[in-house]
Design an enzyme around this catalytic site. Structure first.
Site, PDB file in Angstrom:
ATOM      1  N   HIS A  36      -9.010  -3.308  58.572  1.00  0.00           N
ATOM      2  CA  HIS A  36     -10.242  -3.073  57.840  1.00  0.00           C
ATOM      3  C   HIS A  36     -10.478  -1.745  57.796  1.00  0.00           C
ATOM      4  O   HIS A  36      -9.949  -0.949  58.661  1.00  0.00           O
ATOM      5  CB  HIS A  36     -11.070  -3.879  58.742  1.00  0.00           C
ATOM      6  CG  HIS A  36     -12.933  -3.396  58.526  1.00  0.00           C
ATOM      7  ND1 HIS A  36     -13.470  -2.260  57.917  1.00  0.00           N
ATOM      8  CD2 HIS A  36     -13.697  -4.600  58.078  1.00  0.00           C
ATOM      9  CE1 HIS A  36     -14.819  -2.271  57.290  1.00  0.00           C
ATOM     10  NE2 HIS A  36     -14.941  -3.196  57.681  1.00  0.00           N
ATOM     11  N   ARG A  55      -9.357 -10.521  52.358  1.00  0.00           N
ATOM     12  CA  ARG A  55     -10.636 -10.827  52.686  1.00  0.00           C
ATOM     13  C   ARG A  55     -11.855 -10.139  52.022  1.00  0.00           C
ATOM     14  O   ARG A  55     -11.802  -9.209  53.026  1.00  0.00           O
ATOM     15  CB  ARG A  55     -10.865 -12.196  54.045  1.00  0.00           C
ATOM     16  CG  ARG A  55     -12.906 -12.951  53.949  1.00  0.00           C
ATOM     17  CD  ARG A  55     -12.554 -12.895  55.396  1.00  0.00           C
ATOM     18  NE  ARG A  55     -12.758 -11.843  56.575  1.00  0.00           N
ATOM     19  CZ  ARG A  55     -13.647 -11.280  56.608  1.00  0.00           C
ATOM     20  NH1 ARG A  55     -14.292 -11.117  56.247  1.00  0.00           N
ATOM     21  NH2 ARG A  55     -13.284 -10.455  57.388  1.00  0.00           N
ATOM     22  N   ARG A  92     -11.853  -4.566  50.897  1.00  0.00           N
ATOM     23  CA  ARG A  92     -10.576  -3.671  51.813  1.00  0.00           C
ATOM     24  C   ARG A  92      -8.770  -3.141  51.662  1.00  0.00           C
ATOM     25  O   ARG A  92      -8.981  -2.552  52.404  1.00  0.00           O
ATOM     26  CB  ARG A  92     -10.678  -4.951  53.202  1.00  0.00           C
ATOM     27  CG  ARG A  92     -11.972  -4.557  53.282  1.00  0.00           C
ATOM     28  CD  ARG A  92     -12.349  -5.612  54.390  1.00  0.00           C
ATOM     29  NE  ARG A  92     -13.537  -6.067  54.602  1.00  0.00           N
ATOM     30  CZ  ARG A  92     -14.305  -6.749  55.381  1.00  0.00           C
ATOM     31  NH1 ARG A  92     -13.807  -7.973  56.257  1.00  0.00           N
ATOM     32  NH2 ARG A  92     -15.490  -7.173  55.739  1.00  0.00           N
ATOM     33  N   GLU A 148     -19.323  -2.647  56.398  1.00  0.00           N
ATOM     34  CA  GLU A 148     -18.856  -2.495  55.747  1.00  0.00           C
ATOM     35  C   GLU A 148     -19.913  -2.280  54.794  1.00  0.00           C
ATOM     36  O   GLU A 148     -20.470  -1.137  54.195  1.00  0.00           O
ATOM     37  CB  GLU A 148     -17.890  -3.478  55.130  1.00  0.00           C
ATOM     38  CG  GLU A 148     -17.653  -3.250  53.419  1.00  0.00           C
ATOM     39  CD  GLU A 148     -16.977  -4.581  53.308  1.00  0.00           C
ATOM     40  OE1 GLU A 148     -16.668  -5.784  53.380  1.00  0.00           O
ATOM     41  OE2 GLU A 148     -15.902  -4.297  52.819  1.00  0.00           O
ATOM     42  N   HIS A 173      -7.715  -6.801  61.337  1.00  0.00           N
ATOM     43  CA  HIS A 173      -9.589  -6.441  60.772  1.00  0.00           C
ATOM     44  C   HIS A 173      -9.239  -8.588  60.845  1.00  0.00           C
ATOM     45  O   HIS A 173      -9.817  -9.436  61.729  1.00  0.00           O
ATOM     46  CB  HIS A 173      -9.394  -6.191  60.347  1.00  0.00           C
ATOM     47  CG  HIS A 173     -11.544  -6.885  60.036  1.00  0.00           C
ATOM     48  ND1 HIS A 173     -12.503  -7.228  61.445  1.00  0.00           N
ATOM     49  CD2 HIS A 173     -12.627  -7.400  59.728  1.00  0.00           C
ATOM     50  CE1 HIS A 173     -13.396  -6.874  60.948  1.00  0.00           C
ATOM     51  NE2 HIS A 173     -13.311  -7.435  59.905  1.00  0.00           N
ATOM     52  N   HIS A 174      -8.604  -9.312  60.326  1.00  0.00           N
ATOM     53  CA  HIS A 174      -8.802 -10.844  59.835  1.00  0.00           C
ATOM     54  C   HIS A 174      -7.102 -11.314  59.290  1.00  0.00           C
ATOM     55  O   HIS A 174      -6.937 -10.534  58.362  1.00  0.00           O
ATOM     56  CB  HIS A 174     -10.314 -10.657  58.569  1.00  0.00           C
ATOM     57  CG  HIS A 174      -9.891 -12.350  58.285  1.00  0.00           C
ATOM     58  ND1 HIS A 174     -11.354 -12.924  59.052  1.00  0.00           N
ATOM     59  CD2 HIS A 174      -9.230 -13.573  57.998  1.00  0.00           C
ATOM     60  CE1 HIS A 174     -11.451 -14.205  58.540  1.00  0.00           C
ATOM     61  NE2 HIS A 174     -10.118 -14.966  57.677  1.00  0.00           N
ATOM     62  N   GLU A 197     -11.387 -19.236  60.922  1.00  0.00           N
ATOM     63  CA  GLU A 197     -10.705 -18.312  60.579  1.00  0.00           C
ATOM     64  C   GLU A 197      -9.327 -18.890  60.853  1.00  0.00           C
ATOM     65  O   GLU A 197      -8.184 -18.836  60.501  1.00  0.00           O
ATOM     66  CB  GLU A 197     -10.803 -16.722  61.926  1.00  0.00           C
ATOM     67  CG  GLU A 197     -10.284 -15.948  61.047  1.00  0.00           C
ATOM     68  CD  GLU A 197     -10.004 -14.468  61.944  1.00  0.00           C
ATOM     69  OE1 GLU A 197     -11.407 -14.397  62.297  1.00  0.00           O
ATOM     70  OE2 GLU A 197      -9.475 -13.492  61.889  1.00  0.00           O
ATOM     71  N   GLY A 227     -22.848  -9.498  56.917  1.00  0.00           N
ATOM     72  CA  GLY A 227     -23.336 -10.262  55.997  1.00  0.00           C
ATOM     73  C   GLY A 227     -22.243 -11.780  55.622  1.00  0.00           C
ATOM     74  O   GLY A 227     -21.592 -11.630  56.215  1.00  0.00           O
ATOM     75  N   ALA A 247     -17.219 -20.804  63.555  1.00  0.00           N
ATOM     76  CA  ALA A 247     -16.697 -22.910  63.272  1.00  0.00           C
ATOM     77  C   ALA A 247     -17.118 -23.078  64.589  1.00  0.00           C
ATOM     78  O   ALA A 247     -17.956 -24.248  63.953  1.00  0.00           O
ATOM     79  CB  ALA A 247     -15.842 -22.417  62.298  1.00  0.00           C
ATOM     80  N   ARG A 272     -21.704   0.913  53.978  1.00  0.00           N
ATOM     81  CA  ARG A 272     -21.241   1.596  52.477  1.00  0.00           C
ATOM     82  C   ARG A 272     -21.909   0.839  50.836  1.00  0.00           C
ATOM     83  O   ARG A 272     -22.760   1.022  50.330  1.00  0.00           O
ATOM     84  CB  ARG A 272     -19.685   1.672  52.215  1.00  0.00           C
ATOM     85  CG  ARG A 272     -18.608   2.398  52.781  1.00  0.00           C
ATOM     86  CD  ARG A 272     -17.464   2.206  52.918  1.00  0.00           C
ATOM     87  NE  ARG A 272     -17.103   1.537  53.927  1.00  0.00           N
ATOM     88  CZ  ARG A 272     -16.358   0.487  53.331  1.00  0.00           C
ATOM     89  NH1 ARG A 272     -15.414   0.284  52.196  1.00  0.00           N
ATOM     90  NH2 ARG A 272     -15.586  -0.392  54.504  1.00  0.00           N
TER      91      ARG A 272
HETATM   92  P1  ADP Z   1     -14.198 -18.517  63.857  1.00  0.00           P
HETATM   93  O1  ADP Z   1     -14.749 -17.715  62.891  1.00  0.00           O
HETATM   94  O2  ADP Z   1     -13.884 -19.461  63.074  1.00  0.00           O
HETATM   95  O3  ADP Z   1     -15.439 -19.576  64.446  1.00  0.00           O
HETATM   96  P2  ADP Z   1     -14.298 -16.862  66.209  1.00  0.00           P
HETATM   97  O4  ADP Z   1     -12.970 -15.437  66.479  1.00  0.00           O
HETATM   98  O5  ADP Z   1     -15.710 -16.700  65.856  1.00  0.00           O
HETATM   99  O6  ADP Z   1     -13.334 -17.810  65.102  1.00  0.00           O
HETATM  100  O7  ADP Z   1     -14.543 -18.225  67.476  1.00  0.00           O
HETATM  101  C1  ADP Z   1     -13.215 -18.578  67.781  1.00  0.00           C
HETATM  102  C2  ADP Z   1     -13.156 -19.202  69.358  1.00  0.00           C
HETATM  103  O8  ADP Z   1     -12.223 -19.956  69.735  1.00  0.00           O
HETATM  104  C3  ADP Z   1     -13.531 -18.137  70.086  1.00  0.00           C
HETATM  105  O9  ADP Z   1     -14.516 -17.920  70.858  1.00  0.00           O
HETATM  106  C4  ADP Z   1     -11.696 -18.728  71.215  1.00  0.00           C
HETATM  107  O10 ADP Z   1     -11.521 -18.231  71.932  1.00  0.00           O
HETATM  108  C5  ADP Z   1     -11.939 -19.488  70.931  1.00  0.00           C
HETATM  109  N1  ADP Z   1     -10.792 -19.945  70.830  1.00  0.00           N
HETATM  110  C6  ADP Z   1      -9.471 -19.916  70.264  1.00  0.00           C
HETATM  111  N2  ADP Z   1      -8.484 -20.840  71.346  1.00  0.00           N
HETATM  112  C7  ADP Z   1      -8.843 -21.421  72.075  1.00  0.00           C
HETATM  113  C8  ADP Z   1      -7.727 -22.548  72.947  1.00  0.00           C
HETATM  114  N3  ADP Z   1      -7.084 -22.949  73.107  1.00  0.00           N
HETATM  115  N4  ADP Z   1      -8.959 -23.383  74.021  1.00  0.00           N
HETATM  116  C9  ADP Z   1     -10.559 -22.994  73.418  1.00  0.00           C
HETATM  117  N5  ADP Z   1     -11.026 -22.511  72.450  1.00  0.00           N
HETATM  118  C10 ADP Z   1     -10.247 -21.645  71.957  1.00  0.00           C
END
Ligand code: ADP
Length: 590
Positions: A374, A557, A411, A387, A517-518, A547, A181, A147, A390
């Site tokens: 999951h 999800r 899931r 997944e 998992h989520h 997330e 995906g 994101a 499958r």
């Molecule tokens: P999304 O799919 O929503 O992008 P991710 O888990 O892939 O979620 O990415 C979230 C990122 O945010 C991770 O790389 C995590 O290390 C980072 N993160 C979480 N908390 C902090 C924080 N306090 N400061 C900086 N980065 C952070």
């Protein structure tokens, strides 16, 4: 305790299968791991024990000469010297640096060594007094997972000066681990594949049904309606997802993935990082945001820190893209104490920081108690078995050698069915044809996770099935192959992922059970990715995506929707934050 047993088991299994070797003298382990580079995999070999990384050797790479190759040359030595992967990446080579660090983390994990201590910045303990630093930008983005990277690229395309903070030593977060995906509807790729029955309406209903109607329908509608444009945008930045298949819990074919069968997460994180690098976006690694700065009710920046600095980052808009809290057991157990001993597929940075920072400035949260298990997690190393296996035709059987549910149901339903089986676990069964079409399957085999057999009977024996279970298994496979031929699963009514049977030897089985998992819950947002306060109003200047937000996935999800979520809402957050910042520029706040 369960976690330690799992680690010991992982070590024993991997050692037995030759993926990890150990020195008789000092307990040092040699192991390999893989990360996604600019052009294919980066494979490293490490020598380590629980306290020290003794050596890092890059065995395979095809990185850009003069850019990625510099990281290949310099980073392994820097990591060994610091005894930490929390060293700075090589400037201009984020993708290769992340690939090397990911590969080392994977190698440590596969050797049964906890990577967490190596992910802490080496000087962290030493720096008693931190230097205050003030930085200015238009949009500050907290988190460089799917994101955050998407929002960063989109906001920069819109003309904003963007700064990204990432607390871990590498980008990618949980997104890096996504192996299936991205669900999208009404795409040109579906059209090219002759799929005409999997449109926006079906996508919305499948997502709502999968989420037990707990989802915020407006958010789901935005997700589905913007998904085709999102996948085309990915193509425009050099990340096409042209292959289409079905996924768990859906009635249609929405799951878009890379042409070459690569896992979607590492592929997209590499492509998004490459694009961010091209655009000159600054990503500050090892930098943790701790607080949202507010002025007159609007978000105006964040406080952050690394091992040597206290940052005040002034911004016109803030995007929280910090991911979920599937590694924060205290927080998860405050909603569901029964999760205390579960394994988690989440990366260690998934601790819910963004949710807590948002709550501290008055944001509302939704569905915090909705935490997804999951069904196909290899317990020994907490590694997710995708997944997509499958979707491509794999099935689940129990210790009695029998199928026990619609393997491609949601899931939560499959996890619940699995927990009812003897021992609370099952096996995922696949064949060589599937391996030939899915890189992840080959990885699982390389990691020593799969039992193998030249015949169904041999596989059953190698899985450890005994007595009647062996013959049951042979019959199960015959019945399943006939169901695929006829297109009708009389036993459990599965109607997806039945394009190919499982008749090509050799055959494979991985023992799996449910794992965390989520986290579906999180910060409440509207369809513009604006953060909503507990009184229902928008918090000006504060956006969130991915997330860390709640409402898109409801109570469960469906596979492929996390990636769609981070691309669709990452783009919306990036665009809207950039526009908000530009509008402030024209009409500064009073
Ligand atoms: P999304 O799919 O929503 O992008 P991710 O888990 O892939 O979620 O990415 C979230 C990122 O945010 C991770 O790389 C995590 O290390 C980072 N993160 C979480 N908390 C902090 C924080 N306090 N400061 C900086 N980065 C952070």
């Amino acid at each position: 305790m369960k976690k330690y047993l799992a680690l010991i088991l992982a070590f024993v299994m991997l050692f037995a299968l030759g993926a990890v070797s150990v020195s008789a003298d000092d307990g040092r382990v040699t192991a390999t791991g893989t990360g996604q580079g600019i052009d294919g995999n980066v494979v490293v070999e490490i020598e380590a024990d629980a306290d020290t990384i003794y050596s890092v050797t890059v065995l395979e790479q095809n990185e850009t000469p003069g850019i990625g190759s510099v990281a290949v040359e310099k980073l392994p030595g820097a990591i060994v010297a610091a005894n930490s992967i929390a060293v700075d990446g090589i400037s201009g080579a984020t993708v290769t640096s992340t690939a090397i660090k990911t590969a080392i983390t994977e190698a440590l994990t596969s050797a049964g060594i906890d990577p967490a201590p190596f992910e802490i910045a080496p000087e962290a303990a030493a720096a008693a007094e931190k230097t205050p630093v003030t930085l200015d930008c238009d949009v500050v983005i907290v988190g460089a997972g799917g994101a955050g990277l998407t929002a960063a690229v989109r906001a920069t395309q819109e003309g904003a000066k963007v700064l990204v903070l990432e607390k871990m030593p590498m980008v990618g977060g949980n997104s890096l681990k996504a192996s299936g995906g991205m669900n999208c509807a009404d795409t040109k790729f579906q059209e090219a594949a002759g799929i005409t029955d999997s449109g926006v309406e079906e996508f919305i209903e499948d997502t709502m049904n999968g989420g037990h109607q707990l989802n915020d329908r407006a958010l789901v509608t935005t997700l589905a309606e913007n998904s085709a444009e999102a996948v085309e945008w990915l193509e425009s930045i050099g990340a096409p997802l042209p292959k289409v298949a079905a996924t768990g819990g859906t009635t249609h074919k929405y799951l878009h993935s890379p042409e070459d069968g690569s896992p979607v997460g590492s592929y997209l994180v590499a492509k998004l990082s490459e694009e961010a690098e091209k655009q000159g976006i600054e990503i500050m690694l090892n930098t943790t945001a701790t607080e949202i700065l507010m002025q007159d009710g609007a978000a105006v920046g964040v406080k952050a820190e690394d091992s040597a600095h206290d940052y005040t980052i002034n911004a016109k808009a803030v995007i929280l893209a910090t991911g979920g809290f599937g590694s924060n057991f205290d927080l998860m157990c405050s909603f569901n104490p029964s999760l205390a001993n579960a394994v988690t597929t989440n990366h260690p940075g998934a601790t819910g920081d963004g949710i807590m920072m948002a709550e501290a400035v008055g944001a509302a949260t939704v569905d915090m108690d909705q935490i997804q298990l999951h069904p196909t997690v290899y317990q020994a190393t907490s590694m997710l078995v995708s997944e997509k296996m499958r979707s491509l035709g794999a099935i689940l059987v129990n210790q009695e050698g029998k199928r026990f549910c619609n393997d491609l149901s949601t899931r939560d339903a499959v996890s619940a069915a699995e927990l009812q089986q003897t021992g609370g676990y099952a096996y995922i069964i696949f064949d060589q044809n599937l391996v030939d079409h899915n890189k992840s399957a080959q990885e699982y085999i390389n990691k020593g996770m799969a039992a193998q057999g030249a015949s169904y009977e041999e596989l059953a024996v190698n899985m450890g099935l005994e007595g009647d279970a062996v013959q049951n298994f042979v019959e199960t496979m015959d019945v399943w192959n006939k169901a695929v031929a006829s297109g009708v699963d009389e036993e459990f009514g599965r109607n997806n992922g039945m394009d190919d049977d499982l008749s090509t030897a050799p055959f494979y089985a991985i023992q799996i059970a449910p794992g965390i998992h989520h986290t579906m819950g999180g910060i409440k947002i509207d369809t513009d990715a604006e953060v909503i306060s507990t009184d229902g109003s928008v918090i000006p200047g504060l956006f969130a995506a991915g997330e860390t937000t709640g409402g898109v996935h409801g109570g469960n999800r469906i596979g492929g929707n996390a990636v769609c979520d981070f691309v669709v809402f990452g783009r919306i957050a990036g665009l809207n934050a950039a526009d908000y910042a530009a509008a402030l520029e024209l009409a500064p706040a009073a």
